[in-house]
Design a protein around this motif. Sequence first.
Motif, PDB file in Angstrom:
ATOM      1  N   VAL A   1     -17.595  -0.187   1.257  1.00 22.96           N
ATOM      2  CA  VAL A   1     -16.754   0.998   1.023  1.00 22.96           C
ATOM      3  C   VAL A   1     -17.589   2.119   0.416  1.00 22.96           C
ATOM      4  N   LEU A   2     -18.381   1.769  -0.600  1.00 23.22           N
ATOM      5  CA  LEU A   2     -19.206   2.787  -1.260  1.00 23.22           C
ATOM      6  C   LEU A   2     -20.252   3.369  -0.313  1.00 23.22           C
ATOM      7  N   GLU A   3     -20.820   2.516   0.534  1.00 21.96           N
ATOM      8  CA  GLU A   3     -21.820   2.984   1.491  1.00 21.96           C
ATOM      9  C   GLU A   3     -21.199   3.952   2.493  1.00 21.96           C
ATOM     10  N   ASN A   4     -19.984   3.627   2.924  1.00 24.92           N
ATOM     11  CA  ASN A   4     -19.269   4.480   3.877  1.00 24.92           C
ATOM     12  C   ASN A   4     -18.996   5.860   3.262  1.00 24.92           C
ATOM     13  N   VAL A   5     -18.617   5.863   1.995  1.00 24.67           N
ATOM     14  CA  VAL A   5     -18.362   7.128   1.294  1.00 24.67           C
ATOM     15  C   VAL A   5     -19.657   7.928   1.137  1.00 24.67           C
TER      16      VAL A   5
ATOM     17  N   ASN B   1     -13.104  10.599  -3.869  1.00 22.35           N
ATOM     18  CA  ASN B   1     -13.175  10.604  -5.334  1.00 22.35           C
ATOM     19  C   ASN B   1     -11.854  11.040  -5.959  1.00 22.35           C
ATOM     20  N   TRP B   2     -11.198  12.037  -5.364  1.00 23.77           N
ATOM     21  CA  TRP B   2      -9.893  12.467  -5.871  1.00 23.77           C
ATOM     22  C   TRP B   2      -8.872  11.331  -5.699  1.00 23.77           C
ATOM     23  N   SER B   3      -8.864  10.725  -4.528  1.00 26.28           N
ATOM     24  CA  SER B   3      -7.917   9.639  -4.247  1.00 26.28           C
ATOM     25  C   SER B   3      -8.150   8.451  -5.179  1.00 26.28           C
ATOM     26  N   PHE B   4      -9.429   8.157  -5.427  1.00 27.52           N
ATOM     27  CA  PHE B   4      -9.751   7.022  -6.299  1.00 27.52           C
ATOM     28  C   PHE B   4      -9.262   7.278  -7.726  1.00 27.52           C
TER      29      PHE B   4
ATOM     30  N   ILE C   1      -0.118  10.736  -0.960  1.00 29.38           N
ATOM     31  CA  ILE C   1      -1.120  11.512  -0.220  1.00 29.38           C
ATOM     32  C   ILE C   1      -2.448  10.753  -0.161  1.00 29.38           C
ATOM     33  N   ALA C   2      -2.859  10.179  -1.311  1.00 37.26           N
ATOM     34  CA  ALA C   2      -4.121   9.426  -1.373  1.00 37.26           C
ATOM     35  C   ALA C   2      -4.073   8.221  -0.440  1.00 37.26           C
ATOM     36  N   ASP C   3      -2.913   7.589  -0.388  1.00 35.88           N
ATOM     37  CA  ASP C   3      -2.748   6.418   0.484  1.00 35.88           C
ATOM     38  C   ASP C   3      -2.911   6.818   1.948  1.00 35.88           C
ATOM     39  N   ALA C   4      -2.302   7.937   2.312  1.00 31.57           N
ATOM     40  CA  ALA C   4      -2.382   8.403   3.701  1.00 31.57           C
ATOM     41  C   ALA C   4      -3.796   8.844   4.071  1.00 31.57           C
ATOM     42  N   LEU C   5      -4.489   9.473   3.129  1.00 30.91           N
ATOM     43  CA  LEU C   5      -5.821  10.001   3.412  1.00 30.91           C
ATOM     44  C   LEU C   5      -6.926   8.945   3.353  1.00 30.91           C
ATOM     45  N   VAL C   6      -6.797   7.992   2.415  1.00 32.86           N
ATOM     46  CA  VAL C   6      -7.911   7.062   2.159  1.00 32.86           C
ATOM     47  C   VAL C   6      -7.502   5.583   2.167  1.00 32.86           C
ATOM     48  N   PHE C   7      -6.539   5.225   1.312  1.00 34.91           N
ATOM     49  CA  PHE C   7      -6.256   3.815   1.072  1.00 34.91           C
ATOM     50  C   PHE C   7      -5.783   3.075   2.321  1.00 34.91           C
ATOM     51  N   LYS C   8      -4.943   3.742   3.111  1.00 34.99           N
ATOM     52  CA  LYS C   8      -4.398   3.098   4.308  1.00 34.99           C
ATOM     53  C   LYS C   8      -5.510   2.676   5.259  1.00 34.99           C
ATOM     54  N   LYS C   9      -6.529   3.522   5.396  1.00 40.11           N
ATOM     55  CA  LYS C   9      -7.642   3.216   6.299  1.00 40.11           C
ATOM     56  C   LYS C   9      -8.435   2.011   5.791  1.00 40.11           C
ATOM     57  N   ILE C  10      -8.639   1.942   4.482  1.00 43.92           N
ATOM     58  CA  ILE C  10      -9.365   0.807   3.899  1.00 43.92           C
ATOM     59  C   ILE C  10      -8.559  -0.477   4.081  1.00 43.92           C
TER      60      ILE C  10
END
Length: 588
Positions: free
Chosen positions: A273-277, A289-292, A318-327
């Motif tokens: 995950v960190l490498e992807n970011v 970073n904002w979502s985290f 919003i964070a879930d839709a932008l980042v968490f859902k994909k993870i």
Amino acid sequence: MFFNRAEQFGSRVLFKVKRDGQYRDITWAEAAQKVKQFALGLLELGIEHGDRVSLLSENRPEWAFADLAILSIGAVNVPIYATNTPKQVEYIVRDSGSRILIVSSDKQLRKALEARPNCPTLEKIIVFDEIGKTDYPMVCTFSKMCQVGATSDKEGLFKQRLEKVKPEELASIIYTSGTTGDPKGVMLIHDNFLSNCRSVQQILPLTEDDICLSFLPLSHSFERMAGYYVPKYMGITIAYAESIDTVRDNLKEIRPTFMASVPRIYEKFHAAVLENVKNGSPMKQKIFNWSFRVGREMSEYKVAKKNPPTTLKLKYTIADALVFKKIKENVGGRLRYFVSGGAPLAQEINEFFHALGVTILEGYGLTETSPVLTTNTPEHFKFGTVGRAVPDVTIKIAPDGEILAKGPNIMVGYYNKPAETTEALDSAGFFHTGDVGVLDEDGFLKITDRKKDLIVTAGGKNIAPQNIENMLKTDPLISNVMVHGDRRNFLSALIVPDFEKLKQFATEQGISYGSMSDLVKDERVVKLVGERVEAVNKQLARYETIKKFAVLDKEFTLETGELTPTLKVKRKVVTEKYRSILDSFYDK
């Protein structure tokens, strides 16, 4: 229990296994038929109540069929890791006095045949895979034994033996891999396993609609319970991963609702995950970073069981839709929680995934305890701990800090080792775990280290190396590490880097090298790793800091004997292998 469940669930799917490139279903009824046929085949071979049958195989439905067949006729299953060497196989078969050795493939058959001359009780070798004509009369296939069972006239004897099996009778002898010395055969009775199933059922909200992905070795008690017996007890579908290397792909295919794993896998997910970011655009990094940060804030409310403010709920959506859902889609998209065991999980990694909306329930246990002693649950959850004692288990801390456990899941002893049994089980029935820990005011257990792994420096300081190792391994550049320093003046470390990241660094820095051995010695690489070590040192007491280290050019592996099957470092093996490097740290 199994045949009652099979009658209840009938046409429902029990197992999913990948064959010819796609997952195929095996129903409860189909599994019951195979188990009964193979059990009858074993009876035709003259297997008696209490006889030992060894099982050397990777995870597959036939492992379960064989296990259940062995148990149903009152025999004893002796599982062997598929990664074991012929000598290790020989030791277990000979020590247990097994009459039959069941193997998965031609590869495992070759190990069995190499071990056979020194195993006087061994009469038959049964192979799961179809093999060609063999020159060994003692070798036959699983399908042949099922055919024999299908035409057997011992139906009455099978029913008698099934009814004769009692909860207090021996079910399995599991040889602990151990980090030192010869393995010990842990004797577990039927009720050890069943009591653990009953305890877990009371505290984990699992249902017949759940599905788990199994990939840790079934020969290890953690997977046998979390990825096999508990799901079977509760009517849950079990899907087998093709291998540890395909887990990520299989997660997306099976879309499990829960899965048991060891910390090493979560560490790799974390690094990915960190490498992807890191490789993303500045905007992508800013969004993550904002979502985290939002996720961490929401995590605090969840753990405290408090209702978050409306604005935070909106941000989290919003964070879930932008980042968490994909993870979460990378682990199938339906996962309710992971279960972690087999080794300590770094608190930072657990907090990281919780912030992303992925819950990891860390638990604790040993082979000798069948294995679950404690676990976090969705209802009772605390970072940095391995949870509270499961129902019917008592945990207490000895004056020297050792964790003691008592309950219906505790082993009856070590096979043919009365002295070791007496040492492990005291007169009050408490098992001495060899782990050191503390219980907090809410009954949550925190493990500090293995008693035998504690480092006592020349200055008399007691240090838990696992804590330091876990801190170092949260760095994406560090794949594995062993901290050293018992009876030494300071701590040192052997560090295995993430070789792909190291090669990427070499490319960026224009470092030319002929081999990995050359690269890890390059002063720029040593400086880079040193900076990462120093970042951790700043968080430690002075006597806990790493003063010297070496960057290794090879990964610790199962095949080279440096890791246990649950991917823990075998300290004695690694220490001996790299003795000259370690000694050089302390030369005057």
